[in-house]
Design a protein around this motif. Structure first.
Motif, PDB file in Angstrom:
ATOM      1  N   ALA A  19       0.835  -1.203   0.000  1.00  0.00           N
ATOM      2  CA  ALA A  19       0.000   0.000   0.000  1.00  0.00           C
ATOM      3  C   ALA A  19       0.866   1.249   0.000  1.00  0.00           C
ATOM      4  O   ALA A  19       0.572   2.228  -0.700  1.00  0.00           O
ATOM      5  N   GLU A  55      -5.563  -3.725  -5.221  1.00  0.00           N
ATOM      6  CA  GLU A  55      -4.478  -3.239  -4.363  1.00  0.00           C
ATOM      7  C   GLU A  55      -3.390  -2.548  -5.179  1.00  0.00           C
ATOM      8  O   GLU A  55      -2.777  -1.586  -4.713  1.00  0.00           O
ATOM      9  N   ALA A 296      -1.516   4.787   4.394  1.00  0.00           N
ATOM     10  CA  ALA A 296      -0.433   4.564   3.437  1.00  0.00           C
ATOM     11  C   ALA A 296      -0.085   5.853   2.710  1.00  0.00           C
ATOM     12  O   ALA A 296       1.091   6.132   2.436  1.00  0.00           O
TER      13      ALA A 296
END
Length: 320
Positions: A19, A55, A296
């Motif tokens: 991330a 992701e 993140a």
């Protein structure tokens, strides 16, 4: 000509490296170069926690799922593959961001590694692997390493037969331990101007993240992936080394309840995190960023600021 700048995001499993890498890439026009010794193999996406398309969020990722698990692979091979991908990313005006938890792979790229170019002795290699196949052989192999190189033995699990045997090979062929080779390599100048970051979590928070990661892997189909690999186990020797494989496989064979297999997978993952933390804590180059309560995106902004502080704003690709 100045050496290329190489941001690196390292750290233990489930610490949020991917991330952070994706968020950093969006800030600096980057692409991820994976430094994970399991994610590089094909057919093991769930076992090795390869990030999903969601992701990755549109950021290109390299060196994932590109090696046949039946073939041999080494830190030396990884170094050459990674350097080629890094050069290709730079040639397009993008920034390579090395990301992963395999410290040996990160060192292979950022430090000259004399031991990795040492040719393997096939007869010795077969002898050590044959010993590992005997009853209690893995333990004996690990004890042999502990007798000559206790630091490497402490870092490597006895089930990691490939690396344990390689460390023994290096010592027998050169008369110098892998630990000493690594120490000497650290004093050599590498090919990049690297800056290494790692998300830093309180131990219990990290363990909770690891447990959640295993639960997510199960929900994504981990059991079915292991079942498929079991169908031709001899062709996938690497998969057997992946955390979760032997535990889930044992449950599928009826040797233990699935609940116990899940518990053991989480325990093995926590032990891996301990070994990774030991490796990276010893690396004085690593900048540890407290991650609890941070997103993140916020960590990535701190990484970008640190890169600019060290190298100057002019390092950024044009247009960013």
């Amino acid at each position: 000509m100045d050496k290329p700048i190489l941001p690196v995001i390292a750290g233990p499993t489930a610490s949020g490296k991917t991330a952070c890498a994706v968020a950093l890439c969006k800030l600096i026009g980057g692409e991820v170069i994976s430094a994970d010794s399991m994610q590089i193999y094909s057919g093991m996406g769930i076992l090795s926690a390869v990030p999903t398309a969601r992701e990755m969020d549109g950021v290109p990722h390299h060196l994932m799922g590109c090696v046949d698990p039946a073939s041999g692979y080494s830190a030396d091979a990884y170094r050459e593959d990674a350097k080629a991908r890094i050069a290709e990313v730079i040639s397009r005006g993008r920034v390579p961001v090395l990301c992963g938890g395999t410290g040996l792979y990160i060192d292979a790229v950022t430090r000259p590694m004399s031991f990795s170019s040492q040719r393997s002795d096939e007869a010795l290699h077969r002898e050590l692997l044959a010993l590992a196949e005997q009853p209690g052989g893995r333990c004996r192999l690990h004890d042999m390493l502990r007798a000559v190189d206790p630091d490497s033995a402490a870092r490597l699990h006895e089930n990691d037969v490939r690396r344990v045997s390689r460390a023994l090979e290096v010592y027998r062929l050169t008369g110098v331990t892998l630990t000493e080779h690594t120490r000497l390599d650290r004093d050599r100048e590498g090919d990049f101007r690297e800056i290494i970051f790692a998300p830093d979590w309180p131990r219990e928070a990290l363990y909770s993240r690891i447990d959640a990661r295993v639960d997510a892997m199960l929900a994504a189909g981990l059991v079915d992936e292991v079942r498929a690999l079991m169908a031709d186990e001899s062709s996938h020797p690497t998969a057997i080394q992946a955390i979760g494989y032997k535990e889930i496989a044992a449950a599928l064979r009826g040797e233990m309840p699935m609940e116990k297999a899940v518990y053991l997978t989480k325990k093995a993952s926590r032990n891996l995190a301990k070994r990774q933390l030991t490796w990276f804590r010893r690396d004085t180059r690593v900048i540890w960023l407290p991650a609890e309560g941070e997103s993140a995106a916020s960590l990535a902004m701190r990484m970008r600021d640190a890169i600019e502080q060290r190298f100057g704003a002019a390092w950024m690709p044009a247009g960013l």
